[in-house]
Design an enzyme around this catalytic site. Structure first.
Site, PDB file in Angstrom:
ATOM      1  N   SER A   1      11.256  18.373   3.543  1.00 63.63           N
ATOM      2  CA  SER A   1      11.401  17.173   2.712  1.00 63.63           C
ATOM      3  C   SER A   1      12.424  17.349   1.593  1.00 63.63           C
ATOM      4  O   SER A   1      13.162  16.413   1.270  1.00 63.63           O
ATOM      5  CB  SER A   1      10.045  16.792   2.094  1.00 63.63           C
ATOM      6  OG  SER A   1       9.089  16.565   3.101  1.00 63.63           O
TER       7      SER A   1
ATOM      8  N   HIS B   1      10.680  17.335  -3.727  1.00 65.14           N
ATOM      9  CA  HIS B   1      11.448  16.125  -3.450  1.00 65.14           C
ATOM     10  C   HIS B   1      12.499  15.872  -4.536  1.00 65.14           C
ATOM     11  O   HIS B   1      13.656  15.565  -4.235  1.00 65.14           O
ATOM     12  CB  HIS B   1      10.505  14.931  -3.345  1.00 65.14           C
ATOM     13  CG  HIS B   1       9.626  14.988  -2.129  1.00 65.14           C
ATOM     14  ND1 HIS B   1       8.695  14.012  -1.840  1.00 65.14           N
ATOM     15  CD2 HIS B   1       9.541  15.890  -1.128  1.00 65.14           C
ATOM     16  CE1 HIS B   1       8.076  14.320  -0.708  1.00 65.14           C
ATOM     17  NE2 HIS B   1       8.561  15.459  -0.269  1.00 65.14           N
TER      18      HIS B   1
END
Length: 288
Positions: A187, A234
């Site tokens: 991610s 993230h």
């Protein structure tokens, strides 16, 4: 999808005109490569152009399948590959599980592993591990959709470098916000691609609030709303991807005469990766 003057569009509607800032940078196939493809086509075979995006998807899937073949469960949260590849500052093997061990805590007979014990390779290997087929599938779908237009705009080598640096920065972000967790997933690197897509769309349209920003806001909101998601990973990947794209695109526009421009831009992105690793090192040492 591709980056067009009106935003991110599918290939059928993108049209043939693109601004110079986002013109595809993938080098054309060599004469020998074209000859091989023509020969293969005459015999009914199709040899596709090499794609970093495709290679990354294949690599992630192969790693997951290797975990299954070596005895990990369907969630791939155990086994040799997970134990030796997941991001953890200080962890220990309890049975087949890798569990975080808080600083200052010791377990008799437990082999301690992690960044604190010199296993710095985990900063990047964790980006190729996933918690099960759903986690893997969602990330690979995002990588496939978002990676192709960014790779086409930046070129294979620059895209690969951006992905690597964003993955490292994602691991660093995870260490900053959740240092006592075991973290895996692509991610951070994928958010780096999102950050690059935002920069590319801005250069193509001149708008900050475009489709890339919409995707970023939705995904950041999802990261905060759903538990057990690495927000730091993230955000770290997003920042590194955006800065890398600025180096590749903006530096080309505003600093065309600084040495060899391609080398300068690449060196700046490599420096981002070095800074990410340095921050991770300081963070781990402060936790010891």
């Amino acid at each position: 999808m591709s980056v067009a003057p009106v935003g991110i569009r599918c290939p059928e509607h993108a049209g043939g005109t693109r601004p110079r800032a986002v013109t595809a940078a993938v080098k054309p196939a060599s004469v020998a490569g074209k000859r091989v493809r023509r020969t293969a086509a005459r015999h009914g075979y199709v040899i596709p152009e090499f794609s970093v995006t495709r290679a990354l998807v294949i690599a992630n899937v192969v790693v997951y399948l290797a975990e299954l073949l070596t005895g990990a469960g369907i969630n791939a949260d155990s086994g040799w590959i997970f134990q030796h590849g997941a991001l953890v500052v200080n962890g220990g093997y309890v049975g087949h599980q890798l569990v975080p061990v808080h600083p200052g805590t010791s377990f008799q007979g437990v082999n301690l592993v992690g960044l604190e014990h010199g296993e710095w390779y985990r900063l990047i290997t964790a980006a190729f591990l996933h918690y099960g087929p759903i986690h893997l599938g969602m990330n690979m779908l995002a990588l496939w959709w978002l990676g192709q237009p960014v790779e086409a705009a930046l070129g294979r080598a620059r895209f690969a470098l951006l992905y690597l640096v964003a993955g490292l920065a994602g691991s660093t972000g995870a260490l900053i916000l959740s240092p006592n967790s075991v973290t895996v997933g692509a991610s951070g690197a994928i958010f780096g691609i999102l950050g690059a897509l935002f920069v590319l769309e801005y250069h193509a349209t001149g708008r900050l609030m475009g489709q890339a920003m919409t995707l970023i806001v939705i995904n950041i909101g999802f990261s905060f709303a759903v538990p057990n998601i690495s927000i730091g990973g993230h955000l770290g990947g997003l920042a590194a991807g955006a800065l890398s794209a600025v180096a590749f695109i903006s530096f080309r526009q505003y600093l065309p005469a600084v040495g060899r421009p391609a080398l300068v831009r690449g060196a700046f992105v490599v420096l981002l990766g070095v800074i990410a690793v340095a921050i991770a090192y300081v963070r781990v040492k402060n936790l010891s």
